[in-house]
Design a protein around this motif. Sequence first.
Motif, short mmCIF file in Angstrom:
data_model
loop_
_atom_site.label_atom_id
_atom_site.label_comp_id
_atom_site.label_asym_id
_atom_site.label_seq_id
_atom_site.Cartn_x
_atom_site.Cartn_y
_atom_site.Cartn_z
N ASP A 5 27.43 1.56 72.01
CA ASP A 5 28.52 0.47 71.32
C ASP A 5 30.02 0.92 71.35
N LYS A 6 30.57 2.72 70.38
CA LYS A 6 31.42 2.28 69.82
C LYS A 6 33.01 2.75 71.56
N PRO A 7 33.31 2.12 70.45
CA PRO A 7 35.34 2.68 71.90
C PRO A 7 35.17 4.26 71.70
N LEU A 8 35.74 4.76 72.52
CA LEU A 8 35.80 6.35 72.83
C LEU A 8 37.04 6.41 71.53
N SER A 9 37.28 7.81 71.10
CA SER A 9 38.04 7.72 70.73
C SER A 9 39.29 8.49 71.50
N ASN A 10 40.88 8.97 70.73
CA ASN A 10 41.93 9.56 71.39
C ASN A 10 41.98 10.56 71.78
N LEU A 11 40.91 11.58 71.11
CA LEU A 11 40.38 12.73 71.64
C LEU A 11 39.35 12.89 73.21
N GLN A 12 38.99 11.34 72.97
CA GLN A 12 37.51 11.39 73.37
C GLN A 12 37.70 11.59 74.74
N ILE A 13 38.79 10.24 74.68
CA ILE A 13 39.89 9.72 76.04
C ILE A 13 40.27 10.59 76.75
N GLU A 14 41.43 12.11 76.14
CA GLU A 14 41.85 12.54 76.47
C GLU A 14 40.95 14.19 76.97
N LEU A 15 40.09 14.08 76.32
CA LEU A 15 39.39 14.96 77.05
C LEU A 15 38.99 14.82 78.31
N LEU A 16 38.07 13.48 78.38
CA LEU A 16 37.77 12.41 80.10
C LEU A 16 38.82 13.14 80.52
N GLN A 17 40.15 13.33 80.18
CA GLN A 17 41.34 12.54 81.58
C GLN A 17 41.16 14.58 82.30
N LEU A 18 41.11 15.42 81.35
CA LEU A 18 41.29 16.55 81.79
C LEU A 18 39.62 17.25 81.80
N TYR A 19 38.70 16.56 81.83
CA TYR A 19 37.64 17.25 82.73
C TYR A 19 37.14 16.74 83.48
N SER A 20 38.21 15.52 83.88
CA SER A 20 38.19 14.72 85.68
C SER A 20 39.21 15.17 86.62
N GLN A 21 39.68 16.61 86.03
CA GLN A 21 40.34 18.11 87.17
C GLN A 21 38.86 18.79 86.81
N ASP A 22 39.84 18.68 88.12
CA ASP A 22 38.66 20.21 87.97
C ASP A 22 39.37 21.67 87.87
N VAL A 23 38.19 22.19 86.16
CA VAL A 23 39.10 23.10 86.07
C VAL A 23 37.74 24.15 85.89
N SER A 24 38.21 25.82 86.25
CA SER A 24 37.71 26.80 86.47
C SER A 24 36.38 27.06 85.23
N ASP A 25 35.02 27.29 85.08
CA ASP A 25 34.40 27.63 83.77
C ASP A 25 35.48 28.60 83.21
N GLU A 26 36.11 29.78 83.60
CA GLU A 26 37.29 30.50 82.64
C GLU A 26 37.77 29.97 82.06
N ASP A 27 38.60 28.30 82.47
CA ASP A 27 39.65 27.81 81.88
C ASP A 27 38.36 26.28 80.73
N LEU A 28 37.85 27.04 81.05
CA LEU A 28 36.34 25.67 80.55
C LEU A 28 36.04 26.62 78.60
N ILE A 29 36.02 27.75 79.09
CA ILE A 29 35.68 28.78 77.96
C ILE A 29 37.20 28.56 77.46
N ALA A 30 38.15 28.92 78.09
CA ALA A 30 39.12 28.78 77.45
C ALA A 30 38.89 27.33 76.61
N ILE A 31 39.01 26.42 76.62
CA ILE A 31 39.52 25.63 76.12
C ILE A 31 38.88 25.42 75.08
N LYS A 32 37.42 25.94 74.86
CA LYS A 32 36.58 25.57 73.57
C LYS A 32 37.19 26.55 72.78
#
Length: 71
Positions: A5-32
């Motif tokens: 029921d809560k709206p998404l935060s600005n961080l969640q929106i940015e991460l969703l936009q990033l994750y809608s891209q097909d990033v490699s597992d290596e890039d995902l680990i680096a981002i984390k």
Amino acid sequence: MKILDKPLSNLQIELLQLYSQDVSDEDLIAIKRMLARYFADKASDEMDKLWTEKGWTNETMDNWLEDKEGL
């Protein structure tokens, strides 16, 4: 209130936009790692500020450790 029921935060929106891209597992680990480092640095900066404000020293920490060992 349910989490959905809560709206998404600005961080969640940015991460969703990033994750809608097909990033490699290596890039995902680096981002984390970058996110973890960012929040660790931020926490460390806040602790440094607190130590300065409270006037704590290494001796303060030693005293805390000695008190803890006596429990």
